[in-house]
Design an enzyme around this catalytic site. Structure first.
Site: not given
Ligand code: PGA
Length: 256
Positions: A63, A132, A134, A139
């Site tokens: 992404d 959450d 994702h 999302e």
């Molecule tokens: P993080 O993010 O590794 O910074 O916790 C994970 C994500 O949002 O997929």
């Protein structure tokens, strides 16, 4: 799903690094799906230290923020070059990261899918998980069949990612992300999660129903999905003892 619970994030990172090392040694021209965020950072450091040959490796990142200049310190282009690519012998032409400044985003997204296909598909997709649930920036309520496209971040994700920016208001609200359907086509998925703040999302993804409310739960349908987590991230799993027992009793021939 294979649930690998390790005492610390360091130990879980080492397991993940060995899985990727094994792939790159067996298949020097592997296609890797890569992730950003704080979770994979130590993994990238471990891979750099392994001195692997990346000359034939192709990568596709999950992404990118829309509208953030490529050179912005928080763009995922900057993240990947700073934290991995500039330290290994990957060829720039083999690196693919969604272009958050593409003029025609739907066209770009279709092309991204075609490039993945043309490269032979993704051998191993690395994933983090949002609080959450994702994966990528898919999302909650993302279609489980979705392809690479534009998405709007949840307020929770903007809050979570504010730590990388000056404030929550500076976090771009729109992103390009590989779809869940795209992720599901990878031949192997490797999800990493560390820390108690991920424990609810992990419990729902691993032991809850398959639902777009927790996009990571779709990995229950994937034939080769490994979930590599530390004890705090595992703390809400009801069957943690079983997962530990399975991992401790893996036959030698099935080490990875
Ligand atoms: P993080 O993010 O590794 O910074 O916790 C994970 C994500 O949002 O997929």
């Amino acid at each position: 799903m294979e649930i690998i619970i390790q005492p610390t994030a360091d130990a879980a990172t080492q397991v993940a690094a060995r899985i990727i090392e094994k792939l790159l040694r067996e298949k020097p021209d592997a296609v890797l799906g890569l992730a950003t965020g704080s979770t994979p950072l130590p993994l990238y450091q471990a891979l750099i230290a392994m001195n692997l040959d990346w000359s034939k490796v192709t990568t596709f990142n999950l992404d990118e923020y829309i509208g953030l200049p490529r050179e912005h310190p928080q763009s995922y282009h900057s993240f990947m070059w700073e934290n991995l690519f500039q330290h290994v012998n990957i060829q720039e032409a083999n690196v693919h990261i969604p272009d958050g400044n593409a003029k025609d985003i739907p066209f770009f997204c279709r092309q991204y899918e075609e490039q993945i296909q043309a490269a032979g598909g993704i051998d191993l997709q690395l994933l983090g998980i949002g609080t959450d649930g994702h994966i990528g920036f898919n999302e909650p309520t993302s279609s489980l069949a979705s392809r690479t496209r534009i998405k709007t971040l949840t307020q929770q994700t903007c809050k979570d990612n504010a730590r990388f920016f000056g404030s929550e208001a500076e976090v771009p609200k729109h992103v390009i992300t590989m779809g869940i359907g795209t992720i599901m086509e990878a031949r192997q998925n490797l999800l990493l999660a560390f820390g108690a703040n991920k424990s609810k999302a992990i419990a729902e993804a691993v032991e809850g129903p398959i639902t777009s409310i927790n996009p990571a739960s779709v990995l229950q349908m994937h034939p080769v999905a490994k979930v590599c987590i530390d004890e705090p991230a595992a703390s809400q799993l009801k069957r943690a003892d079983y997962y530990r027992w399975v991992y401790d009793n893996k036959p030698d021939w099935q080490t990875f």
